[in-house]
Each structure stands twice: as C-alpha cells, then as structure tokens.
Design an enzyme around this catalytic site. Structure first.
Site, PDB file in Angstrom:
ATOM      1  N   GLY A   1     -10.642   0.956  -3.037  1.00 40.77           N
ATOM      2  CA  GLY A   1      -9.203   1.143  -3.225  1.00 40.77           C
ATOM      3  C   GLY A   1      -8.439   0.252  -2.261  1.00 40.77           C
ATOM      4  N   GLU A   2      -7.259   0.729  -1.857  1.00 39.81           N
ATOM      5  CA  GLU A   2      -6.406  -0.003  -0.905  1.00 39.81           C
ATOM      6  C   GLU A   2      -5.855  -1.303  -1.482  1.00 39.81           C
ATOM      7  OE1 GLU A   2      -8.502  -0.844   2.709  1.00 39.81           O
ATOM      8  OE2 GLU A   2      -9.065   1.255   3.068  1.00 39.81           O
ATOM      9  N   GLY A   3      -6.126  -1.620  -2.737  1.00 40.32           N
ATOM     10  CA  GLY A   3      -5.745  -2.920  -3.269  1.00 40.32           C
ATOM     11  C   GLY A   3      -6.749  -4.005  -2.946  1.00 40.32           C
TER      12      GLY A   3
ATOM     13  N   ILE B   1       0.851  -1.175   0.000  1.00 37.40           N
ATOM     14  CA  ILE B   1       0.000   0.000   0.000  1.00 37.40           C
ATOM     15  C   ILE B   1       0.895   1.236   0.000  1.00 37.40           C
ATOM     16  CG2 ILE B   1      -1.865   1.242   1.148  1.00 37.40           C
ATOM     17  CD1 ILE B   1      -2.567  -1.608   0.219  1.00 37.40           C
TER      18      ILE B   1
ATOM     19  N   ILE C   1      -8.142  -4.043   3.740  1.00 34.20           N
ATOM     20  CA  ILE C   1      -7.037  -4.702   3.033  1.00 34.20           C
ATOM     21  C   ILE C   1      -6.230  -5.594   3.964  1.00 34.20           C
ATOM     22  CG2 ILE C   1      -5.503  -2.707   3.320  1.00 34.20           C
ATOM     23  CD1 ILE C   1      -5.609  -5.276   0.402  1.00 34.20           C
TER      24      ILE C   1
END
Length: 340
Positions: A307-309, A73, A107
């Site tokens: 988001g955040e992966g 991240i 995440i």
C-alpha cells in the site's frame, strides 16, 4: 496551489461526476503522428508508446514533459477494525503517519527516487468511522467532507498524481466495496491484507458479508456503497482522483484499496478513469480481479502488498521512460535516417 472543492453536499458531488473533462484530441493525434515518425520500428517500444500518447492527450501537449509528480498519502481509521479484521491495532495508523512525516517509510524513498512531491493528509484519526456492520461507516456530511479533502489536496499544476493510503482495517473496507459493486460476496474479495491468520481471514469474510447484508438496500448507488462501507481515506482518494480528472492531471493507480476507490468513480460515471493507468498488480489476491473489472492492465507485477502508493510510485519511472523516449527521440527526418 490546491483549489476548493466545487461541492458541499451529495447533489454537488454528483454534479461534479456528471461533467468530466476529456483529453485534448488534437494533442493526442499530434503525439500519435510523432510516435509514428520516431527512429524505431513501428510499435518497437510496446506499451511505452501508448502511455506517452495517453499522457500527451491529457496534458494537451504533443511532446510533453513529466514535471512535478505529486504523491498524496491519505490516512484514516476504521471502526470495523474492532472486529479483529487486521493483524495490527488502529494505533499503528497514527504511528505510520509519524513515520511518513519523518521520511522513514518506503513511499518516502520511492517518491524521492522519482522526483515526486509527497503530501500527507490525516483524516480524523482520533475518530474512526462507524462499524459498517452496525450502520453506515460515514454520515453524508462526513463522506462529502472526506471527498472534498481529497479534492483539495491535489495541486492542479502537478504533472501526475499518485494516491496512497494508510488505515488499519482498510482492506476489509475495500473488499466490501468491491463486493458491493461487482458481486461475489466476501469469498471472492477478502484476502489476508496486512497478514491475518486463518481465523482472522474468517472474521474478515464474516464482517464483509454482514456489512453487505446490513446495507443491501443502498448498494445500487456507488456513492452510497463508498459512504456505507468505506473509510475517510478511501473517500479522499476518490475525491483526489475526481479532482485530477477536472484538472486534467493523469493518475497512476496503486493497489487494491486505491482501486476500490477508483472503482466507485467508474461505477458512478463510466469512463471516469480514462485519465488513470494501473501502476501494478499487488499480491492481495482480489486486486487482479478488480483491475479486470475496471478495465486496467497493470504496468508492473512485483508481488508488492504494502500500500502507501508504493507500487504506483514505482511505476512513475515507467511513465517517465515512456515520455522521455517519446519527447526526446529524433524523428527519421531529424536524424537523417531512411525509413523502411
């Protein structure tokens, strides 16, 4: 262990994009042959078969395992956020980094669920990028340093890479990058991001169009697009993806912001994303269009927009399933099953 970036300036960065490793064709052909002999009807596992063969080629093994996935991240702050383009103040970036470090974000749970190591890289959070409506977001030195930070965060021994981000205002930067690379202006690319209202959406569109006009003379060069309109965390994601290519580490792409970083690499060096698959299509309106532009079909469509992966991390499970079937199933010969 991570390795030092092989560039310290823009010419060096361009050189790293000029020579990109290719998959192991022998391993890929052997994986394809194995896939054809497994105890199932041809193509019965659909895209899982293609995924396993793709992964085998990049790892150089006909019967690979997926060990030690890495989630990184990257966090950065954006000067353009002062224009009121986000529903949240930039202080939230620091607060969310603390949450990542404490293990409290989505995440963290997804990385743990799929056995991934998670690293957090903060990039000068006390020093936002410049407002791109007034000048380049980053100097050349800042841009190269962010790309290098991304490169140096990647573990060459990782079996897979997911890059995620945190940065208030970064959907605005991503929309500006996408518009600069693919045209259409703000109308085509600006969405609500973290949840802005109609007035906020109007401000975002105006800001993106202003940035495009301000840097019009530089937008023919994809790296200049990223330098002038992007953010440190977006540049770092691009640097990490480039490092993964040089280390032959496969990548699962996340959402709109991650794909904006990826789109820069693809525009700068067509084929630069051959080691990447798209983990998901997000609820951010322009993500589906950007995936089309970079030629990626998403594995999942779950309406995520965090988001955040997070979407890419969830797709680790799909890739693990593909590889488990490919490498663990018996062939017709091994199982004593007659082929049709």
């Amino acid at each position: 262990m991570p390795t030092k970036a092989p560039f310290t300036d823009l010419p060096g960065l361009r050189a790293a994009l000029d020579v990109l490793p290719q998959p192991d064709s022998i391993a890929r052909e052997a994986a394809s042959a194995r896939n054809g002999a497994l105890t199932k009807p041809p193509a019965a596992l659909g895209r899982l078969e293609d995924l396993a063969i793709w992964y085998a080629g990049w790892r150089g093994e006909a019967r690979p395992r997926l060990d030690e996935p890495q989630v990184i991240i990257f966090a950065g702050n954006h000067g353009v956020a002062a224009k009121g383009v986000s529903a949240f103040p930039i202080e939230v970036t620091v607060q969310m980094v603390a949450n990542f470090e404490a293990g409290g974000a989505a995440i963290n749970q997804l990385a743990k669920a799929f056995g991934a190591r998670m690293d957090i890289v903060s990039l000068d959070l006390d020093r936002p990028t410049a407002d791109f409506t007034e000048g380049p977001a980053m100097s050349e030195g800042e841009f190269v340093a962010a790309m290098a930070a991304g490169w140096e965060a990647v573990d060459p021994a990782a079996g897979l890479l997911v890059t995620g981000e945190m940065g208030i205002g970064n959907t605005t930067a991503a929309a500006a990058i996408a518009a600069a690379l693919h045209g259409g202006g703000a109308e085509a690319w600006v969405g609500r991001g973290s949840g802005v209202d109609d007035a906020g959406l109007g401000r975002k569109r105006a800001v993106v169009d202003a940035g495009l006009a301000r840097h019009a003379g530089r937008l023919g060069d994809p790296l200049e697009v990223l330098r002038c309109l992007g953010g440190r965390e977006i540049a770092a994601m691009a640097g990490a993806m480039l490092a993964a290519r040089h280390h032959r580490v496969p990548v699962i792409l996340d959402g709109f912001i991650c794909c904006a970083a990826a789109a820069v690499l693809e525009a700068a060096a067509p084929g630069a994303l051959d080691h990447c698959v798209a983990g998901h299509v997000s609820a951010e309106g322009a993500h589906a269009l950007l995936l089309q532009k970079i030629g990626k079909t998403p594995l999942l469509n779950l309406g995520l927009r965090l988001g955040e992966g997070s979407g890419a991390a969830l797709a680790i499970g799909v890739l693990k399933g593909a590889i488990a079937c490919h490498s663990g199933m018996a062939t017709f010969g091994e199982a004593g099953v007659s082929e049709a």
